[in-house]
Design a protein around this motif. Structure first.
Motif, mmCIF file in Angstrom:
data_model
loop_
_atom_site.group_PDB
_atom_site.id
_atom_site.type_symbol
_atom_site.label_atom_id
_atom_site.label_comp_id
_atom_site.label_asym_id
_atom_site.label_seq_id
_atom_site.Cartn_x
_atom_site.Cartn_y
_atom_site.Cartn_z
ATOM 1 N N GLY B 141 0.870 -1.177 0.000
ATOM 2 C CA GLY B 141 0.000 0.000 0.000
ATOM 3 C C GLY B 141 0.902 1.220 0.000
ATOM 4 O O GLY B 141 1.653 1.422 0.953
ATOM 5 N N ILE B 142 0.847 1.992 -1.067
ATOM 6 C CA ILE B 142 1.668 3.223 -1.088
ATOM 7 C C ILE B 142 0.960 4.272 -0.241
ATOM 8 O O ILE B 142 -0.065 4.826 -0.645
ATOM 9 N N ILE B 174 0.104 -3.522 -5.942
ATOM 10 C CA ILE B 174 0.468 -2.206 -5.406
ATOM 11 C C ILE B 174 -0.790 -1.349 -5.395
ATOM 12 O O ILE B 174 -1.340 -1.010 -6.436
ATOM 13 N N GLY B 175 -1.246 -1.048 -4.184
ATOM 14 C CA GLY B 175 -2.434 -0.210 -4.034
ATOM 15 C C GLY B 175 -2.063 1.177 -3.549
ATOM 16 O O GLY B 175 -0.895 1.479 -3.292
ATOM 17 N N LEU B 176 -3.066 2.028 -3.428
ATOM 18 C CA LEU B 176 -2.844 3.401 -2.978
ATOM 19 C C LEU B 176 -3.569 3.621 -1.658
ATOM 20 O O LEU B 176 -4.717 3.216 -1.489
ATOM 21 N N SER B 177 -2.885 4.293 -0.751
ATOM 22 C CA SER B 177 -3.386 4.422 0.606
ATOM 23 C C SER B 177 -3.486 5.887 1.022
ATOM 24 O O SER B 177 -2.575 6.676 0.784
ATOM 25 N N ASP B 178 -4.616 6.205 1.639
ATOM 26 C CA ASP B 178 -4.848 7.562 2.149
ATOM 27 C C ASP B 178 -5.108 7.492 3.650
ATOM 28 O O ASP B 178 -6.202 7.780 4.128
ATOM 29 N N GLY B 179 -4.073 7.099 4.372
ATOM 30 C CA GLY B 179 -4.215 6.918 5.815
ATOM 31 C C GLY B 179 -4.435 8.202 6.589
ATOM 32 O O GLY B 179 -4.771 8.157 7.769
#
Lengths: 333, 333
Positions: B141-142, B174-179
């Motif tokens: 998770g980027i 590879i996913g995208l992360s908005d933590g």
């Protein structure tokens, strides 16, 4: 301006609260909202004061609001009598609630769907008889368009049959309303796409609630369908009493942030909107106000869509002081 | 199943809370989630227990969870050491946090972005050396892909440069992360569209937070881009301490409702999910749980996407008892 945020708090929010906001407090709030850049505000409802005492001063609020330069003053009126009172007070844009659910229509305005459409036709005919300077724009929000708490499912074809009949009756714009928070993004995108295909320039905006937390998701879906007018209420006032966290309308502050972050100019200033929220809170001490942005602030790096500027004051980035990223491992190395 | 809801509460939620949930309570909760139809659960984090004592029992939780038939058990590990411990415990799918923000990367995992990518390459090379039965899937998770609380804006091109390098390093997805809850729907749609175009089958899912109330709106946007895997946490636990109403992750209950209402099958049963929520509440007495659906229930007329059935129990329609429509004029006629 890319998107019109139409503030409905002074009508939809306040009528859902049992307390009555003093007239002067309403006037101050409307002025503060206009100062923040809201270009259209629904300031009251012309119904019998016994039914909605919170709205008994609608004429006074209208008379004050129409003095504000550049502001479109909207009022709700359910029938000819209310429309005539609204016009007399100086309202030049009136929204009439017409329900797609037969049972809700009877319960809410004591008219069948057919009778409600006929009432709109009568109103539009009367409107056309007025001198041009007094002639109000007639906007319809088809309520329970996405489902009804009494009837459950509402047939989509029936909603569009009504919309076409309302356009023929003379309504200037016909929007879709989810006052019960039933709508989901797939339905919103599908129905607004069809509304715009069938009504063209008479297709109106979206009135969405946040009962199941889906309000902004439905905004995103409606934007996909090309909708450019959204109702919202400051502080999401008038929340659902059965769900402590559930706001009523989508929250103006959160909506404006999201639209601006998406690159869509609303013309609204978040700092001045925060100032209007303080005016609202003063007018209704102790009333629950909702919204995420007022607590969290804009993200670090936020810029307004049009101006390319960051907010100055209360709306400014507080992200750096806020939460840790979700995958925080706090220097695991 | 149209959409995979990947539950991250036992990892992301619990590590954001200062209290530690007892190991047996974690195990009961994971089993209850699996019983509700969750097919993938991130059950813990393999980091040094001094840094995250809440995750010190990750191996025990993994060893229990991998006994559950049909469940994909995920664990987070920030580096080779953690990955080796996770594999030793029996984990066969590991998520590694790699940050697109240089400053956040240093603060979070004490590695530069380049070093983090090299670590992934080392992990994947080691993974490839294992016997096939032990070989874990490596998911990235980027994080801070949509912006960073320290750095502010993160360059989109850099995110995709990293994604391509991570794919070459051997990561399976590879996913995208908005933590941090920075993302907006326009950005989410644009970036996931590009991710899928550039990575094809290695494009991963969306890890979205709800800090500004935009979580489900970003889900709607990601669905437009073709994303089919979404992280969420039951009860939205681990909310932002600076915003009382702001959940951490998007709330599993609300997400499942929205997807099913949109006609997307999740395989999850809302009644059993409510049961899992009770198990969670028992394991963390007094901890704030979030979500709209648990309070309001499904709307009248709700049907599951696949089964065409209404929920039986706690998830059932409570709409008819709930709020009045927004344009209620209460029989104004």
């Amino acid at each position: 301006m890319d998107v019109l945020v139409s503030e409905v708090g002074p009508r939809d929010g306040l009528q859902s609260i049992s307390r009555t906001m003093p007239t002067t407090a309403k006037q101050r709030w409307v002025r503060a909202l206009a100062a923040a850049g809201l270009r259209e505000i629904e300031v009251g409802s012309f119904v019998h004061p016994k039914l909605l005492p919170q709205m008994a001063d609608a004429a006074e609020v209208v008379r004050d609001a129409i003095q504000i330069p550049g502001l479109t003053v909207l009022a709700l009126a359910p029938n000819m009598k209310g429309v005539m009172r609204a016009v007399e007070a100086g309202t030049r844009k009136i929204t009439m609630p017409v329900s797609a659910s037969h049972l809700h229509s009877l319960a809410n305005i004591r008219m069948s769907c057919d009778e409600a459409i006929e009432e709109v036709a009568r109103v539009c005919a009367w409107r056309d008889s007025l001198p041009e300077a007094q002639r109000p724009e007639i906007e319809i929000g088809i309520s329970t368009a996405f489902g009804c708490t009494i009837q459950g499912v509402v047939e989509e074809d029936w909603v569009f049959t009504m919309a076409a009949r309302l356009a023929r009756a003379g309504a200037d714009s016909i929007g879709l309303s989810d006052g019960v928070g039933y709508a989901n993004p797939a339905q919103v995108k599908r129905m607004f796409t069809r509304l715009r295909a069938e009504l063209g320039e008479r297709a109106g905006g979206a009135h969405l609630h946040n009962t199941r937390g889906q309000g902004l998701a439905n905004v995103a879906a409606a934007l996909e369908a090309g909708v450019t007018t959204f109702d919202s209420s400051q502080g999401g006032i008038g929340g659902c009493p059965y769900s402590p966290g559930a706001t009523g309308n989508i929250v103006t502050e959160d909506l404006v942030w999201m639209l601006e972050a998406m690159g869509l100019d609303t013309g609204i200033d978040l700092d001045l909107l925060a100032e209007a929220r303080r005016v609202l809170a003063e007018g209704l001490p102790g009333e629950a106000l909702y919204g995420y942005l007022p607590d969290v602030g804009t993200e670090k790096g936020f810029r307004y869509a049009r101006r390319g500027e960051a907010p100055e004051g209360t709306g400014r980035a507080r992200g750096s002081a806020a939460c840790q990223p979700a995958d925080s491992v706090a220097a695991a190395g």
